[in-house]
Design an enzyme around this catalytic site. Sequence first.
Site, PDB file in Angstrom:
ATOM      1  N   SER A 187       2.907 -10.526 -23.110  1.00 40.48           N
ATOM      2  CA  SER A 187       4.009 -11.375 -22.676  1.00 40.48           C
ATOM      3  C   SER A 187       5.183 -10.613 -22.094  1.00 40.48           C
ATOM      4  CB  SER A 187       4.477 -12.263 -23.827  1.00 40.48           C
ATOM      5  OG  SER A 187       4.759 -11.487 -24.966  1.00 40.48           O
ATOM      6  N   HIS A 215      -0.200 -16.963 -21.948  1.00 42.73           N
ATOM      7  CA  HIS A 215       0.207 -16.771 -20.547  1.00 42.73           C
ATOM      8  C   HIS A 215      -0.979 -16.804 -19.588  1.00 42.73           C
ATOM      9  CE1 HIS A 215       4.280 -15.823 -21.818  1.00 42.73           C
ATOM     10  NE2 HIS A 215       3.721 -15.180 -22.818  1.00 42.73           N
ATOM     11  N   LYS A 246       3.818 -23.612 -21.743  1.00 44.32           N
ATOM     12  CA  LYS A 246       4.083 -22.706 -20.622  1.00 44.32           C
ATOM     13  C   LYS A 246       3.524 -23.318 -19.332  1.00 44.32           C
ATOM     14  CE  LYS A 246       5.143 -19.076 -23.707  1.00 44.32           C
ATOM     15  NZ  LYS A 246       4.663 -18.269 -24.811  1.00 44.32           N
TER      16      LYS A 246
HETATM   17  C1  PLP Z   1       5.217 -18.231 -26.186  1.00 43.80           C
HETATM   18  C2  PLP Z   1       4.169 -17.503 -26.938  1.00 43.80           C
HETATM   19  C3  PLP Z   1       3.691 -17.995 -28.157  1.00 43.80           C
HETATM   20  C4  PLP Z   1       4.340 -19.159 -28.855  1.00 43.80           C
HETATM   21  O1  PLP Z   1       4.081 -20.358 -28.237  1.00 43.80           O
HETATM   22  P1  PLP Z   1       5.082 -21.585 -28.478  1.00 43.80           P
HETATM   23  O2  PLP Z   1       4.315 -22.766 -28.070  1.00 43.80           O
HETATM   24  O3  PLP Z   1       6.265 -21.305 -27.620  1.00 43.80           O
HETATM   25  O4  PLP Z   1       5.439 -21.563 -29.937  1.00 43.80           O
HETATM   26  C5  PLP Z   1       2.621 -17.365 -28.743  1.00 43.80           C
HETATM   27  N1  PLP Z   1       2.073 -16.272 -28.175  1.00 43.80           N
HETATM   28  C6  PLP Z   1       2.519 -15.747 -27.033  1.00 43.80           C
HETATM   29  C7  PLP Z   1       1.864 -14.541 -26.452  1.00 43.80           C
HETATM   30  C8  PLP Z   1       3.599 -16.344 -26.379  1.00 43.80           C
HETATM   31  O5  PLP Z   1       4.075 -15.811 -25.259  1.00 43.80           O
END
Ligand code: PLP
Length: 402
Positions: A187, A215, A246
Amino acid sequence: MGSDHELLDTLRARLTRLSEQHLMRQRQQVESTCGAQLQVGGHALLAFCSNDYLGLASDTRIAEALAEGASRYGAGSGASHLISGHSAAHARLEVALAEFMAPNLVQGRALYLSSGYMANLAVITALADKHTEIFSEELNHASLIDGARLSRAKISVYPHCDLDALARLLGSSPAQHKLVVTDSVFSMDGDIAPLPGLLSLCEQHGAWLIVDDAHGFGVLGEQGRGALELSALRSPQIVLIGTLSKAAGVAGAFVAAHATVIEWLVQRSRPYIYSTASPPALAHALQTSLKIIASEEGSQRRRLLAERIAQWRHALDLLHWQPLDSSTAIQPVLIGDNQETMAAGRALRERGSWVGSVRPPTVPRGTSRLRVTLSAAHTEAQLDELIVAMQAAEKLTQRIPS
Ligand SMILES: *Cc1c(COP(=O)(O)O)cnc(C)c1O
Protein backbone atom coordinates in the site's frame (compact mmCIF):
# COMPACT_ATOMS: atom_id res chain seq x y z
CA MET A 1 -7.68 11.25 40.64
CA GLY A 2 -3.89 11.50 40.83
CA SER A 3 -3.33 8.68 38.35
CA ASP A 4 -5.75 10.28 35.84
CA HIS A 5 -3.59 13.37 35.75
CA GLU A 6 -0.47 11.26 35.40
CA LEU A 7 -1.90 9.68 32.27
CA LEU A 8 -2.81 13.10 30.84
CA ASP A 9 0.72 14.37 31.54
CA THR A 10 2.20 11.34 29.81
CA LEU A 11 -0.01 11.83 26.78
CA ARG A 12 0.85 15.55 26.61
CA ALA A 13 4.55 14.75 26.72
CA ARG A 14 4.14 12.17 23.98
CA LEU A 15 2.19 14.59 21.79
CA THR A 16 4.92 17.22 22.25
CA ARG A 17 7.50 14.65 21.22
CA LEU A 18 5.49 13.78 18.07
CA SER A 19 5.29 17.44 17.21
CA GLU A 20 9.06 17.90 17.64
CA GLN A 21 9.66 14.98 15.30
CA HIS A 22 7.27 16.43 12.69
CA LEU A 23 5.02 13.42 13.17
CA MET A 24 1.78 15.14 14.19
CA ARG A 25 -1.07 14.34 11.84
CA GLN A 26 -4.00 16.49 10.96
CA ARG A 27 -7.34 15.55 9.48
CA GLN A 28 -8.40 17.75 6.60
CA GLN A 29 -12.08 18.45 6.21
CA VAL A 30 -13.28 17.64 2.71
CA GLU A 31 -16.41 19.52 1.70
CA SER A 32 -17.17 17.77 -1.60
CA THR A 33 -17.68 14.25 -2.91
CA CYS A 34 -14.60 12.13 -3.54
CA GLY A 35 -13.34 12.72 -7.06
CA ALA A 36 -10.48 14.07 -9.16
CA GLN A 37 -11.18 17.45 -7.56
CA LEU A 38 -11.87 18.01 -3.89
CA GLN A 39 -13.11 21.07 -2.05
CA VAL A 40 -10.96 21.62 1.05
CA GLY A 41 -11.15 24.69 3.28
CA GLY A 42 -13.00 26.56 0.54
CA HIS A 43 -10.35 25.75 -2.07
CA ALA A 44 -10.54 23.33 -5.01
CA LEU A 45 -7.64 20.89 -5.09
CA LEU A 46 -6.71 18.20 -7.57
CA ALA A 47 -6.68 15.03 -5.50
CA PHE A 48 -3.93 12.47 -5.98
CA CYS A 49 -4.36 10.93 -2.56
CA SER A 50 -7.50 8.78 -2.52
CA ASN A 51 -7.76 5.05 -3.25
CA ASP A 52 -10.73 5.65 -5.55
CA TYR A 53 -8.83 4.04 -8.43
CA LEU A 54 -11.77 3.66 -10.81
CA GLY A 55 -13.57 6.90 -9.92
CA LEU A 56 -16.57 5.03 -8.51
CA ALA A 57 -16.77 6.66 -5.05
CA SER A 58 -18.97 9.46 -6.40
CA ASP A 59 -20.68 7.49 -9.18
CA THR A 60 -24.34 8.56 -9.25
CA ARG A 61 -25.63 5.08 -10.16
CA ILE A 62 -24.00 3.62 -7.05
CA ALA A 63 -25.18 6.54 -4.89
CA GLU A 64 -28.72 6.00 -6.21
CA ALA A 65 -28.48 2.29 -5.41
CA LEU A 66 -27.40 3.27 -1.89
CA ALA A 67 -30.46 5.51 -1.55
CA GLU A 68 -32.69 2.75 -2.93
CA GLY A 69 -31.12 0.32 -0.46
CA ALA A 70 -31.77 2.74 2.39
CA SER A 71 -35.40 3.16 1.43
CA ARG A 72 -35.84 -0.60 1.13
CA TYR A 73 -33.85 -1.74 4.19
CA GLY A 74 -33.62 1.40 6.34
CA ALA A 75 -30.49 2.80 7.92
CA GLY A 76 -29.15 0.04 10.12
CA SER A 77 -29.09 -3.75 10.19
CA GLY A 78 -30.07 -3.95 13.86
CA ALA A 79 -27.97 -6.95 14.85
CA SER A 80 -24.98 -9.10 14.03
CA HIS A 81 -25.09 -11.51 11.08
CA LEU A 82 -25.72 -14.57 13.26
CA ILE A 83 -28.64 -13.00 15.10
CA SER A 84 -30.97 -11.06 12.78
CA GLY A 85 -28.70 -8.60 10.91
CA HIS A 86 -27.98 -10.74 7.84
CA SER A 87 -30.21 -9.23 5.17
CA ALA A 88 -31.14 -10.48 1.72
CA ALA A 89 -28.89 -7.69 0.36
CA HIS A 90 -25.85 -9.13 2.18
CA ALA A 91 -26.68 -12.62 0.93
CA ARG A 92 -27.09 -11.48 -2.70
CA LEU A 93 -23.82 -9.56 -2.61
CA GLU A 94 -21.98 -12.63 -1.32
CA VAL A 95 -23.37 -14.76 -4.15
CA ALA A 96 -22.39 -12.10 -6.71
CA LEU A 97 -18.86 -11.83 -5.28
CA ALA A 98 -18.40 -15.61 -5.29
CA GLU A 99 -19.60 -15.81 -8.91
CA PHE A 100 -17.30 -12.97 -9.95
CA MET A 101 -14.26 -14.51 -8.25
CA ALA A 102 -15.11 -18.10 -9.29
CA PRO A 103 -12.43 -18.44 -12.02
CA ASN A 104 -9.76 -18.00 -9.34
CA LEU A 105 -11.37 -20.07 -6.60
CA VAL A 106 -11.76 -23.80 -5.93
CA GLN A 107 -15.23 -24.61 -4.53
CA GLY A 108 -15.30 -20.96 -3.64
CA ARG A 109 -17.58 -18.92 -1.45
CA ALA A 110 -17.48 -15.27 -0.34
CA LEU A 111 -18.16 -13.56 2.96
CA TYR A 112 -18.92 -9.83 3.26
CA LEU A 113 -17.55 -7.90 6.28
CA SER A 114 -17.79 -4.30 7.45
CA SER A 115 -14.20 -3.30 6.68
CA GLY A 116 -10.90 -4.53 5.36
CA TYR A 117 -9.32 -4.04 8.75
CA MET A 118 -11.94 -6.30 10.28
CA ALA A 119 -11.69 -8.87 7.47
CA ASN A 120 -7.97 -9.27 8.05
CA LEU A 121 -8.47 -9.73 11.79
CA ALA A 122 -11.34 -12.13 11.08
CA VAL A 123 -9.33 -14.38 8.75
CA ILE A 124 -6.10 -14.55 10.68
CA THR A 125 -7.61 -15.01 14.14
CA ALA A 126 -9.92 -17.75 12.86
CA LEU A 127 -7.21 -19.67 10.98
CA ALA A 128 -4.29 -19.29 13.37
CA ASP A 129 -3.78 -20.23 17.01
CA LYS A 130 -0.86 -21.04 19.26
CA HIS A 131 -0.02 -24.11 17.19
CA THR A 132 0.38 -21.98 14.06
CA GLU A 133 3.38 -20.17 12.66
CA ILE A 134 2.59 -17.06 10.62
CA PHE A 135 5.11 -15.99 8.00
CA SER A 136 4.45 -12.30 7.63
CA GLU A 137 5.84 -10.12 4.83
CA GLU A 138 7.90 -7.22 6.14
CA LEU A 139 5.77 -4.48 4.56
CA ASN A 140 2.35 -5.91 5.42
CA HIS A 141 -0.55 -3.61 6.24
CA ALA A 142 -1.12 -2.84 9.94
CA SER A 143 -4.36 -4.85 9.99
CA LEU A 144 -2.52 -8.05 8.97
CA ILE A 145 0.08 -7.41 11.66
CA ASP A 146 -2.61 -6.79 14.27
CA GLY A 147 -4.51 -9.92 13.21
CA ALA A 148 -1.35 -11.99 13.61
CA ARG A 149 -0.70 -10.55 17.08
CA LEU A 150 -4.27 -11.16 18.18
CA SER A 151 -4.11 -14.80 17.04
CA ARG A 152 -1.32 -15.73 19.51
CA ALA A 153 0.48 -17.61 16.76
CA LYS A 154 4.25 -17.56 16.45
CA ILE A 155 5.14 -14.74 14.01
CA SER A 156 8.15 -14.81 11.70
CA VAL A 157 8.67 -11.73 9.54
CA TYR A 158 10.36 -12.33 6.18
CA PRO A 159 12.17 -9.60 4.20
CA HIS A 160 10.23 -7.77 1.48
CA CYS A 161 9.51 -10.06 -1.49
CA ASP A 162 12.36 -12.41 -0.46
CA LEU A 163 11.30 -15.92 -1.56
CA ASP A 164 14.61 -17.53 -0.57
CA ALA A 165 14.40 -16.23 2.98
CA LEU A 166 10.79 -17.40 3.21
CA ALA A 167 11.73 -20.86 1.90
CA ARG A 168 14.36 -21.19 4.63
CA LEU A 169 11.91 -20.12 7.34
CA LEU A 170 9.22 -22.50 6.10
CA GLY A 171 11.71 -25.35 5.79
CA SER A 172 12.90 -25.04 9.38
CA SER A 173 9.46 -24.56 10.95
CA PRO A 174 8.12 -27.39 13.13
CA ALA A 175 4.68 -25.72 13.38
CA GLN A 176 1.58 -27.84 12.90
CA HIS A 177 -0.12 -25.14 10.74
CA LYS A 178 1.60 -22.54 8.58
CA LEU A 179 0.16 -19.35 7.12
CA VAL A 180 2.01 -17.08 4.72
CA VAL A 181 0.44 -13.63 4.92
CA THR A 182 1.01 -10.84 2.40
CA ASP A 183 -0.37 -7.72 0.77
CA SER A 184 -0.76 -8.22 -3.00
CA VAL A 185 -0.04 -4.60 -3.92
CA PHE A 186 1.99 -2.98 -1.13
CA SER A 187 0.00 0.00 0.00
CA MET A 188 2.85 2.46 0.58
CA ASP A 189 5.23 1.19 -2.11
CA GLY A 190 2.97 0.17 -5.00
CA ASP A 191 4.93 -2.93 -5.97
CA ILE A 192 3.33 -6.38 -6.27
CA ALA A 193 4.16 -9.45 -4.18
CA PRO A 194 5.61 -12.45 -6.10
CA LEU A 195 2.37 -14.41 -5.67
CA PRO A 196 3.16 -17.37 -7.99
CA GLY A 197 6.43 -17.97 -6.11
CA LEU A 198 4.69 -17.58 -2.77
CA LEU A 199 1.98 -20.08 -3.74
CA SER A 200 4.46 -22.69 -4.91
CA LEU A 201 6.39 -22.37 -1.63
CA CYS A 202 3.11 -22.78 0.25
CA GLU A 203 2.26 -25.90 -1.77
CA GLN A 204 5.74 -27.31 -1.13
CA HIS A 205 5.55 -26.74 2.62
CA GLY A 206 1.86 -27.40 3.27
CA ALA A 207 1.24 -23.75 4.12
CA TRP A 208 -1.77 -21.55 3.38
CA LEU A 209 -1.47 -18.28 1.47
CA ILE A 210 -3.44 -15.31 2.81
CA VAL A 211 -3.52 -12.46 0.29
CA ASP A 212 -4.76 -8.96 1.11
CA ASP A 213 -5.83 -7.60 -2.28
CA ALA A 214 -7.01 -4.20 -1.00
CA HIS A 215 -5.28 -2.35 -3.84
CA GLY A 216 -5.69 -5.03 -6.50
CA PHE A 217 -9.39 -5.87 -6.43
CA GLY A 218 -11.25 -4.06 -9.22
CA VAL A 219 -8.00 -2.77 -10.67
CA LEU A 220 -5.73 -5.67 -11.64
CA GLY A 221 -6.55 -8.28 -14.28
CA GLU A 222 -8.59 -7.94 -17.47
CA GLN A 223 -11.89 -8.45 -15.63
CA GLY A 224 -10.79 -6.66 -12.47
CA ARG A 225 -10.75 -9.73 -10.25
CA GLY A 226 -7.43 -8.52 -8.90
CA ALA A 227 -4.04 -10.02 -8.15
CA LEU A 228 -5.13 -13.66 -8.54
CA GLU A 229 -6.46 -12.99 -12.02
CA LEU A 230 -3.32 -11.03 -12.95
CA SER A 231 -1.12 -14.01 -12.07
CA ALA A 232 -3.69 -16.64 -13.15
CA LEU A 233 -3.64 -18.28 -9.71
CA ARG A 234 -6.19 -20.77 -8.49
CA SER A 235 -5.74 -22.96 -5.43
CA PRO A 236 -7.81 -24.24 -2.50
CA GLN A 237 -4.90 -23.09 -0.30
CA ILE A 238 -5.45 -19.38 -1.06
CA VAL A 239 -7.59 -17.12 1.13
CA LEU A 240 -8.18 -13.77 -0.57
CA ILE A 241 -9.30 -10.58 1.16
CA GLY A 242 -10.61 -7.84 -1.14
CA THR A 243 -11.67 -4.42 0.10
CA LEU A 244 -14.78 -2.74 -1.28
CA SER A 245 -13.83 0.72 0.01
CA LYS A 246 -11.13 1.44 -2.57
CA ALA A 247 -11.65 0.65 -6.28
CA ALA A 248 -15.23 -0.47 -5.56
CA GLY A 249 -15.92 2.99 -4.14
CA VAL A 250 -18.23 2.05 -1.24
CA ALA A 251 -17.28 0.35 2.05
CA GLY A 252 -16.59 -3.05 3.52
CA ALA A 253 -14.57 -6.02 2.39
CA PHE A 254 -14.94 -9.66 1.44
CA VAL A 255 -13.12 -12.89 2.01
CA ALA A 256 -13.09 -15.33 -0.92
CA ALA A 257 -11.90 -18.86 -0.24
CA HIS A 258 -12.85 -22.53 -0.25
CA ALA A 259 -16.39 -22.94 1.12
CA THR A 260 -15.13 -24.84 4.16
CA VAL A 261 -12.88 -21.93 5.17
CA ILE A 262 -15.79 -19.50 4.83
CA GLU A 263 -18.07 -21.74 6.89
CA TRP A 264 -15.42 -21.84 9.62
CA LEU A 265 -15.24 -18.02 9.63
CA VAL A 266 -19.02 -17.79 10.01
CA GLN A 267 -18.96 -20.28 12.89
CA ARG A 268 -15.91 -19.13 14.76
CA SER A 269 -14.42 -15.79 13.65
CA ARG A 270 -14.85 -13.37 16.55
CA PRO A 271 -14.47 -10.08 14.61
CA TYR A 272 -17.23 -11.30 12.28
CA ILE A 273 -19.54 -12.74 14.92
CA TYR A 274 -19.33 -10.04 17.59
CA SER A 275 -20.01 -7.00 15.45
CA THR A 276 -23.25 -5.61 14.07
CA ALA A 277 -23.80 -6.30 10.37
CA SER A 278 -23.11 -3.23 8.25
CA PRO A 279 -26.13 -1.36 6.83
CA PRO A 280 -27.78 -3.56 4.15
CA ALA A 281 -27.96 -0.50 1.89
CA LEU A 282 -24.18 -0.69 1.49
CA ALA A 283 -24.42 -4.29 0.31
CA HIS A 284 -27.22 -3.23 -2.05
CA ALA A 285 -25.07 -0.42 -3.51
CA LEU A 286 -22.09 -2.74 -3.84
CA GLN A 287 -24.01 -4.98 -6.23
CA THR A 288 -24.19 -2.04 -8.64
CA SER A 289 -20.50 -1.29 -8.11
CA LEU A 290 -19.56 -4.91 -8.78
CA LYS A 291 -21.60 -4.93 -12.01
CA ILE A 292 -19.70 -1.87 -13.24
CA ILE A 293 -16.32 -3.37 -12.28
CA ALA A 294 -17.14 -6.60 -14.17
CA SER A 295 -18.54 -4.84 -17.26
CA GLU A 296 -16.97 -3.43 -20.41
CA GLU A 297 -17.16 -0.03 -18.72
CA GLY A 298 -15.00 -1.42 -15.91
CA SER A 299 -12.41 -2.55 -18.47
CA GLN A 300 -12.52 0.90 -20.05
CA ARG A 301 -11.89 2.51 -16.64
CA ARG A 302 -8.95 0.15 -16.06
CA ARG A 303 -7.53 1.16 -19.45
CA LEU A 304 -7.85 4.86 -18.54
CA LEU A 305 -6.04 4.19 -15.27
CA ALA A 306 -3.27 2.35 -17.16
CA GLU A 307 -2.91 5.40 -19.44
CA ARG A 308 -2.46 7.70 -16.44
CA ILE A 309 0.11 5.34 -14.90
CA ALA A 310 2.06 5.30 -18.19
CA GLN A 311 1.86 9.11 -18.40
CA TRP A 312 3.23 9.44 -14.86
CA ARG A 313 6.04 6.90 -15.34
CA HIS A 314 7.05 8.74 -18.50
CA ALA A 315 7.16 12.10 -16.71
CA LEU A 316 9.38 10.78 -13.91
CA ASP A 317 12.46 11.57 -16.00
CA LEU A 318 11.63 15.22 -15.34
CA LEU A 319 11.92 14.85 -11.56
CA HIS A 320 14.93 14.65 -9.26
CA TRP A 321 12.99 13.01 -6.44
CA GLN A 322 13.45 9.28 -6.27
CA PRO A 323 10.40 7.36 -7.50
CA LEU A 324 9.78 3.85 -6.22
CA ASP A 325 9.58 1.09 -8.80
CA SER A 326 5.84 0.59 -9.22
CA SER A 327 3.57 -0.32 -12.10
CA THR A 328 0.33 0.18 -10.15
CA ALA A 329 -1.86 3.17 -9.31
CA ILE A 330 0.26 3.74 -6.18
CA GLN A 331 3.27 5.80 -7.24
CA PRO A 332 5.35 6.93 -4.26
CA VAL A 333 8.25 9.35 -4.44
CA LEU A 334 10.87 8.83 -1.73
CA ILE A 335 12.04 11.89 0.20
CA GLY A 336 13.31 10.46 3.48
CA ASP A 337 13.15 13.29 5.98
CA ASN A 338 9.83 13.94 7.76
CA GLN A 339 10.04 17.73 7.70
CA GLU A 340 11.06 17.85 4.06
CA THR A 341 8.22 15.51 3.13
CA MET A 342 5.71 17.78 4.85
CA ALA A 343 7.21 20.86 3.19
CA ALA A 344 6.94 19.17 -0.20
CA GLY A 345 3.31 18.28 0.48
CA ARG A 346 2.54 21.88 1.44
CA ALA A 347 4.31 23.25 -1.64
CA LEU A 348 2.20 20.98 -3.84
CA ARG A 349 -0.99 22.08 -2.14
CA GLU A 350 -0.11 25.72 -2.67
CA ARG A 351 0.05 24.79 -6.35
CA GLY A 352 -3.36 23.15 -6.27
CA SER A 353 -2.48 19.45 -5.93
CA TRP A 354 -3.10 17.26 -2.91
CA VAL A 355 -0.77 14.31 -2.51
CA GLY A 356 -0.45 12.14 0.59
CA SER A 357 2.62 12.81 2.76
CA VAL A 358 3.38 9.52 4.46
CA ARG A 359 5.59 9.31 7.55
CA PRO A 360 6.44 6.72 10.21
CA PRO A 361 4.96 4.60 11.66
CA THR A 362 3.08 4.04 8.38
CA VAL A 363 6.45 3.62 6.62
CA PRO A 364 9.88 2.71 8.09
CA ARG A 365 11.88 5.53 9.70
CA GLY A 366 13.91 7.59 7.23
CA THR A 367 11.68 6.65 4.29
CA SER A 368 9.01 9.36 4.42
CA ARG A 369 7.48 9.87 1.05
CA LEU A 370 4.89 11.52 -1.11
CA ARG A 371 2.31 8.92 -2.08
CA VAL A 372 0.77 9.79 -5.42
CA THR A 373 -2.28 7.73 -6.24
CA LEU A 374 -3.74 7.77 -9.72
CA SER A 375 -7.32 7.17 -10.78
CA ALA A 376 -9.33 6.60 -13.93
CA ALA A 377 -11.10 9.81 -12.90
CA HIS A 378 -7.99 11.92 -13.62
CA THR A 379 -7.66 13.52 -17.03
CA GLU A 380 -4.37 13.79 -18.89
CA ALA A 381 -4.39 17.57 -18.32
CA GLN A 382 -4.96 17.16 -14.56
CA LEU A 383 -1.99 14.83 -14.25
CA ASP A 384 0.12 17.26 -16.28
CA GLU A 385 -0.77 19.88 -13.68
CA LEU A 386 0.53 17.65 -10.91
CA ILE A 387 3.78 17.05 -12.79
CA VAL A 388 4.35 20.80 -13.21
CA ALA A 389 3.54 21.34 -9.52
CA MET A 390 5.98 18.56 -8.59
CA GLN A 391 8.79 20.20 -10.51
CA ALA A 392 8.14 23.53 -8.79
CA ALA A 393 7.81 21.96 -5.33
CA GLU A 394 11.02 20.05 -5.81
CA LYS A 395 12.97 23.19 -6.62
CA LEU A 396 11.49 24.93 -3.60
CA THR A 397 12.17 22.23 -1.04
CA GLN A 398 15.53 21.04 -2.34
CA ARG A 399 16.71 24.40 -3.66
CA ILE A 400 17.61 22.82 -6.98
CA PRO A 401 18.95 25.55 -9.29
CA SER A 402 16.60 26.19 -12.19
C1 PLP B 1 -7.09 0.00 3.25
C2 PLP B 1 -6.44 -1.30 3.55
C3 PLP B 1 -7.03 -2.20 4.43
C4 PLP B 1 -8.24 -1.84 5.26
O1 PLP B 1 -9.39 -1.77 4.51
P1 PLP B 1 -10.61 -0.90 5.06
O2 PLP B 1 -11.77 -1.37 4.30
O3 PLP B 1 -10.25 0.52 4.78
O4 PLP B 1 -10.70 -1.16 6.54
C5 PLP B 1 -6.47 -3.45 4.57
N1 PLP B 1 -5.34 -3.77 3.90
C6 PLP B 1 -4.72 -2.92 3.07
C7 PLP B 1 -3.49 -3.34 2.36
C8 PLP B 1 -5.25 -1.64 2.88
O5 PLP B 1 -4.62 -0.78 2.09
